[in-house]
Design an enzyme around this catalytic site. Structure first.
Site, short mmCIF file in Angstrom:
data_model
loop_
_atom_site.label_atom_id
_atom_site.label_comp_id
_atom_site.label_asym_id
_atom_site.label_seq_id
_atom_site.Cartn_x
_atom_site.Cartn_y
_atom_site.Cartn_z
N LYS A 9 8.17 60.89 37.64
CA LYS A 9 8.66 62.06 38.40
C LYS A 9 9.14 63.15 37.44
CE LYS A 9 9.61 59.05 42.28
NZ LYS A 9 10.31 58.80 43.52
N GLY A 53 13.38 55.48 46.36
CA GLY A 53 14.62 55.91 45.72
C GLY A 53 15.88 55.51 46.47
N GLU A 86 3.65 53.66 50.48
CA GLU A 86 5.04 53.92 50.11
C GLU A 86 5.83 54.38 51.34
OE1 GLU A 86 5.53 54.84 45.65
OE2 GLU A 86 5.06 56.71 46.65
N ASN A 127 5.67 56.03 37.91
CA ASN A 127 5.76 57.44 38.29
C ASN A 127 7.10 57.96 37.76
OD1 ASN A 127 5.97 59.92 39.50
ND2 ASN A 127 6.07 59.13 41.61
N GLU A 137 7.10 63.07 48.24
CA GLU A 137 7.94 64.18 47.77
C GLU A 137 7.16 65.49 47.76
OE1 GLU A 137 9.26 62.29 44.17
OE2 GLU A 137 10.41 60.85 45.37
N HIS A 178 1.92 62.32 47.22
CA HIS A 178 3.23 61.64 47.19
C HIS A 178 4.13 62.26 48.26
CE1 HIS A 178 7.13 60.25 45.84
NE2 HIS A 178 6.48 59.31 45.17
N SER A 180 11.35 51.52 45.78
CA SER A 180 12.44 50.67 45.30
C SER A 180 11.98 49.31 44.76
CB SER A 180 13.50 50.49 46.39
OG SER A 180 14.11 51.74 46.71
P1 PGA Z 1 11.14 54.43 43.56
O1 PGA Z 1 9.98 55.51 43.72
O2 PGA Z 1 10.55 53.24 42.86
O3 PGA Z 1 12.20 55.13 42.73
O4 PGA Z 1 11.62 54.08 44.93
C1 PGA Z 1 8.66 55.13 44.02
C2 PGA Z 1 7.78 56.34 44.11
O5 PGA Z 1 8.23 57.39 44.55
O6 PGA Z 1 6.60 56.27 43.74
#
Ligand code: PGA
Length: 252
Positions: free
Chosen positions: A11, A172, A166, A9, A96, A94, A211
């Site tokens: 982003k 993140g 997740e 992803n 976010e 997601h 992460s």
């Molecule tokens: P990350 O994000 O690996 O940077 O923690 C995962 C995601 O949001 O899908």
């Protein structure tokens, strides 16, 4: 046996040119990988460029979001009709999107149904916040998000849906769930899927996300109910993403 599935992803990162270049780098590094399905999810504007880069490879393409309506007065949105034939997968729900753009379970449910109607495979993200985790509400939150988002999904579509567990606190932050916790939560998700779809739940893929790095991927991906990973930050670095894919079952 479920084939493990690792998706990157990206982003809101990478220009069209940077996205193309990263895809080319990944193709070279992943050429020998046969046992794992891999998808790249660049920003909308880079979908076409990445699609041309990965043509004639086993790598799949995913979008990061989608509206539920086919067309209309939704300035700035992208519809399932536009993605059909372009992308194979679409990330939906997601955290976010839920957090910064106020997406509700009902909206996410409409998106899931629209994606399936147009032949796109949803990567449905669910996960608890830190507060929910600390209050011991994780399983209740996962069950609620899962049932809400999958309302009305027909059994014949079940195996086209991928679930990404997740935990919001792990995204993140550099603080991934332990492999044991990832396994427990993914097993819980599978039990919920069994309630919804019966034996088909054994064929559905459940990713862990949050992460994931080359260092923690081997242990996380070894867990019996973890069928892959949704990778954010580490998917932007070719070497890291390649190492994570290689850590999936069957490649080592
Ligand atoms: P990350 O994000 O690996 O940077 O923690 C995962 C995601 O949001 O899908």
């Amino acid at each position: 046996m479920r084939k493990q599935f690792v998706a990157g992803n990206w982003k809101m990162n990478k220009t069209v040119h940077e996205a193309y270049d990263l895809a080319i780098e990944l193709i070279t590094g992943l050429r020998a990988v046969r046992e794992t399905e891999v998808a790249l999810c660049p920003p909308f504007v880079a979908l076409t460029a990445v699609k041309s880069a990965i043509a004639n490879t086993m790598i799949r393409l995913g979008a990061q979001n989608m509206h539920d309506q086919d067309r209309g007065a939704f300035t700035g949105e992208i519809s399932p009709v536009m993605l059909a034939g372009l992308a194979d997968y679409v990330i939906l729900g997601h955290s976010e999107r839920r957090q910064h753009f106020g997406e509700s379970d009902a909206f996410i449910n409409r998106k899931v149904l629209a994606a399936l109607r147009h032949g796109l495979r949803p990567i449905l993200c669910i996960g608890e916040t830190l507060e929910q985790n600390e209050r011991g509400e994780t399983e209740a939150v996962l069950a609620q998000q899962l049932h809400a988002a999958l309302t009305g999904v027909a059994a014949e579509d079940a195996t086209n849906v991928v679930i990404a567990y997740e935990p919001v606190w792990a995204i993140g932050t550099g603080r991934a769930a332990t492999a044991d916790d990832a396994q427990q939560r993914c097993a819980f998700v599978r039990a919920q899927l069994r309630d919804l779809f019966g034996a088909l739940a054994e064929e559905m893929r459940i990713q862990y996300g949050g992460s994931v790095t080359p260092a923690n991927a081997p242990e996380i991906l070894r867990q019996p109910d973890v069928d892959g990973a949704l990778v954010g930050g580490a998917s932007l670095k070719a070497d890291d993403f390649i190492a994570i894919v290689r850590a999936a079952k069957g490649n080592l």
